[in-house]
Scaffold this active site. Structure first.
Site, short mmCIF file in Angstrom:
data_model
loop_
_atom_site.label_atom_id
_atom_site.label_comp_id
_atom_site.label_asym_id
_atom_site.label_seq_id
_atom_site.Cartn_x
_atom_site.Cartn_y
_atom_site.Cartn_z
N THR A 13 0.81 -1.21 0.00
CA THR A 13 0.00 0.00 0.00
C THR A 13 0.85 1.26 0.00
OG1 THR A 13 -1.77 -1.14 1.18
CG2 THR A 13 -1.78 1.26 1.26
N VAL A 14 1.85 1.30 0.87
CA VAL A 14 2.67 2.52 0.99
C VAL A 14 3.60 2.67 -0.20
CG1 VAL A 14 4.37 3.73 2.39
CG2 VAL A 14 2.51 2.48 3.51
N ARG A 45 7.47 -9.14 -3.74
CA ARG A 45 7.31 -10.59 -3.72
C ARG A 45 6.75 -11.13 -5.03
NH1 ARG A 45 4.63 -11.57 2.31
NH2 ARG A 45 6.47 -10.94 3.53
N VAL A 133 6.86 7.14 12.38
CA VAL A 133 6.15 7.60 13.59
C VAL A 133 4.91 8.39 13.19
CG1 VAL A 133 6.30 8.89 15.74
CG2 VAL A 133 8.32 7.73 14.84
N ILE A 137 1.47 12.62 10.39
CA ILE A 137 1.81 13.69 11.32
C ILE A 137 3.32 13.92 11.27
CG2 ILE A 137 1.74 14.47 13.72
CD1 ILE A 137 -0.51 12.49 14.21
N GLU A 191 -4.93 -5.98 12.45
CA GLU A 191 -4.43 -7.15 11.73
C GLU A 191 -5.10 -8.42 12.24
OE1 GLU A 191 -2.36 -6.91 9.24
OE2 GLU A 191 -1.78 -4.81 9.47
N ASP A 202 3.75 -1.62 19.01
CA ASP A 202 3.82 -0.63 17.95
C ASP A 202 4.04 0.76 18.53
OD1 ASP A 202 3.15 0.18 15.00
OD2 ASP A 202 1.83 1.43 16.23
N LYS A 206 7.54 3.44 18.28
CA LYS A 206 7.45 4.85 17.92
C LYS A 206 7.93 5.76 19.05
CE LYS A 206 3.51 3.78 14.95
NZ LYS A 206 2.04 3.81 14.82
N GLY A 303 -2.00 4.45 6.71
CA GLY A 303 -2.70 4.49 5.44
C GLY A 303 -1.80 4.93 4.31
#
Length: 429
Positions: A13-14, A45, A133, A137, A191, A202, A206, A303
C-alpha cells in the site's frame, strides 16, 4: 536537471502510494525539491501482480539487497517492514555504501538504533524515518527540527490508531474489548494477529524513536510496555464519570537527574486535555518544552496517503541537501536505560470486582490504609450475580506502593479477578 534516483523495496500500500504520489504531483514536487524525484529500481514478492500503476519501465530485482547495491541509484527506500531479515540488510547495505536511506520501519529504527547510528556516522549517510512515527503527522520533523532550539521536558502521545479506535468505540457503544476488536479487524483497522498493536509494541517502537530524538537513544528492552487487553467497558464508564478519557499513551520525560522516564500504558487523561478529544484511528503527538510550552498535533497515523506523504517529504529533504544526524545531533555514548517504574510517581485509578455485600468497603479501606494509599475518590456500580464494580482514585504515590497495595487487594476473599490499575496522566492538561 538530474533526477534523484530511488531504489525502492516493498510495493504494498505505501510503496505504490509513494510511486503514485511522485507521479501525480511530479511538477510541484520538482519545484519544491529543486530536481525531479523518480523511482527507477524496485523489488516485491510478486512482480506480476497488478498494482494499479504501470511499473514496466522500472528495473526489477529479485530481492531488497540487490536494489540497495544498484550502482545507478541515489537513495535507498525500505518499505518492507520487520526489524530483521531483508529490511535490515537493505538499510545496512545502503548506509554502508554511503547512500541516504529512507524507511517507514519503526521496529528497525527502535531496536537497532546503535548499529544504524554507527553506520550512518561512519559512512556519512543520512537515515530519514518520518513515516515510521504517526504516519502523516510530522512528528519527527517537529521534534528533531521544529523544536531543535528548545529543551524538551516530555514527548509522546497517542501513537497507535488501532488501539485508539478500539477505546473510542468501546466508550461510544458500551461494548467490550473482544467485540470491538473483531469489528476493527473486519474494517481493516486491526491485523489478523493484532498483538503488536493491542499489546503496545507498535506504540513502544514509535516512542523509542521520539525519545531518541528528544533526549537520547534508549535501551528498548528497558521500556515498560502494557497494552489495552484488560480495559473493560466499565472502566470507560467510570472514566467518563470522573471527567477522564482512557487512551493508550506512550510518554517519555527528561528528569532533573538526567535519567529518562518512559513507558507505554493505558492512562486516564483529563477530558479537557487536547489529546483527550483525539478519537477513532487518529494519532496525536504532544510535546512540552521550556520555551515552546505545551503543543499537540494530530492526524491520521497510517494508510497509503499519509504514510506515502511522509516518505516523499524525506525524499524532498534529501534532494534539497537537508541532511541531519539520525537523532538530530551527534551521540557518542551508548543507549541509556529507562527509569524503573518503581521510581515513578502518579495518581492512579484502581478498578475492583467485588462481592456485593456489607463489609466489603471496610476490608478494602483497611488494605489501602495499611499500604498508606491516600484515597481521593471512590465510586461503585452494581453488576449482576451479586457482584459490584468499585473504582478508586488515589492521590499521587509511587508505582511501587500502588503495586503492593493492589496485590494485597487481590488476596482479599471479597475481591474477584485481578484489580486493574491505570495511571492518571494529569500533566497533559
Amino acid at each position: 536537471m538530474k533526477p534523484l534516483r530511488i531504489g525502492l523495496a516493498g510495493l504494498g500500500t505505501v510503496g505504490i502510494g509513494v510511486i503514485r504520489l511522485l507521479r501525480e504531483n511530479a511538477e510541484s514536487i520538482t519545484a519544491r525539491a529543486g530536481r525531479p524525484i523518480e523511482v527507477v529500481a524496485v523489488t516485491a514478492r510478486d512482480p506480476k501482480k497488478d498494482r494499479g500503476e504501470d511499473l514496466s519501465s522500472l528495473r526489477w530485482y529479485s530481492n531488497a539487497a540487490e536494489v540497495a547495491r544498484d550502482p545507478n541509484i541515489d537513495v535507498v527506500v525500505e518499505l518492507i517492514g520487520g526489524s530483521e531479515g531483508a529490511a535490515r540488510e537493505m538499510v545496512e547495505i545502503g548506509l554502508s555504501r554511503g547512500l541516504p536511506v529512507v524507511t517507514a520501519n519503526k521496529a528497525l529504527v527502535a531496536l537497532h538504533s546503535e548499529t544504524l547510528t554507527k553506520l550512518s556516522s561512519e559512512h556519512n549517510a543520512p537515515l530519514l524515518y518520518e513515516a515510521a512515527v504517526a504516519g502523516g503527522i510530522p512528528a519527527v520533523k517537529l521534534t528533531r527540527e521544529g523544536l531543535a532550539p528548545d529543551r524538551l521536558i516530555s514527548v509522546g502521545g497517542i501513537l497507535n490508531g488501532t488501539c485508539n479506535y478500539i477505546l473510542t468505540a468501546m466508550r461510544e457503544s458500551g461494548r467490550d474489548f473482544s467485540d470491538i476488536l473483531s469489528e476493527a479487524q473486519e474494517k481493516g483497522y486491526a491485523e489478523a494477529d493484532p498483538s503488536t498493536d493491542i499489546d503496545g509494541w507498535d506504540t513502544a517502537h514509535k516512542l523509542a524513536i521520539l525519545a531518541g530524538i528528544a533526549f537520547s537513544p534508549i535501551v528498548f528492552d528497558s521500556l515498560p510496555v502494557l497494552g489495552i487487553r484488560d480495559v473493560q467497558g466499565i472502566d470507560l464508564q467510570f472514566a467518563d464519570e470522573l471527567g477522564y478519557r482512557i487512551k493508550l499513551l506512550g510518554m517519555a520525560r527528561s528528569k532533573e537527574t538526567g535519567k529518562i522516564e518512559a513507558w507505554v500504558r493505558p492512562c486516564l487523561v483529563p477530558e479537557k486535555a487536547p489529546i483527550a478529544s483525539v478519537d477513532d484511528v487518529f494519532n496525536a503527538v504532544t510535546t512540552l518544552g521550556t520555551f515552546s510550552g505545551p503543543m499537540t498535533i494530530s492526524g491520521r497515523g497510517a494508510g497509503e496517503g499519509p504514510t506515502a506523504n511522509a516518505v516523499v517529504a524525506d525524499l524532498i529533504d534529501i534532494a534539497r541537501g537537508n541532511e541531519l544526524p539520525i537523532w538530530g545531533k551527534k551521540h557518542s555514548g551508548p543507549a541509556i536505560r529507562c527509569l524503573p517504574l518503581t521510581e515513578v510517581e502518579s495518581a492512579f485509578y484502581i478498578r475492583l470486582v467485588v462481592r456485593d455485600e456489607s463489609g466489603v468497603m471496610a476490608a478494602i479501606t483497611s488494605v489501602l490504609r495499611d499500604h498508606k494509599v491516600s484515597v481521593h475518590h471512590v465510586s461503585q456500580q452494581d453488576a449482576q450475580s451479586g457482584q459490584a464494580y468499585v473504582a478508586i482514585v488515589t492521590h499521587p504515590m509511587s508505582e511501587q506502593s500502588i503495586s503492593a497495595a493492589t496485590k494485597a487487594l487481590a488476596d482479599l476473599d471479597v475481591v474477584h479477578n485481578e484489580p486493574l490499575t491505570l495511571k492518571i496522566e494529569d500533566s497533559l492538561q
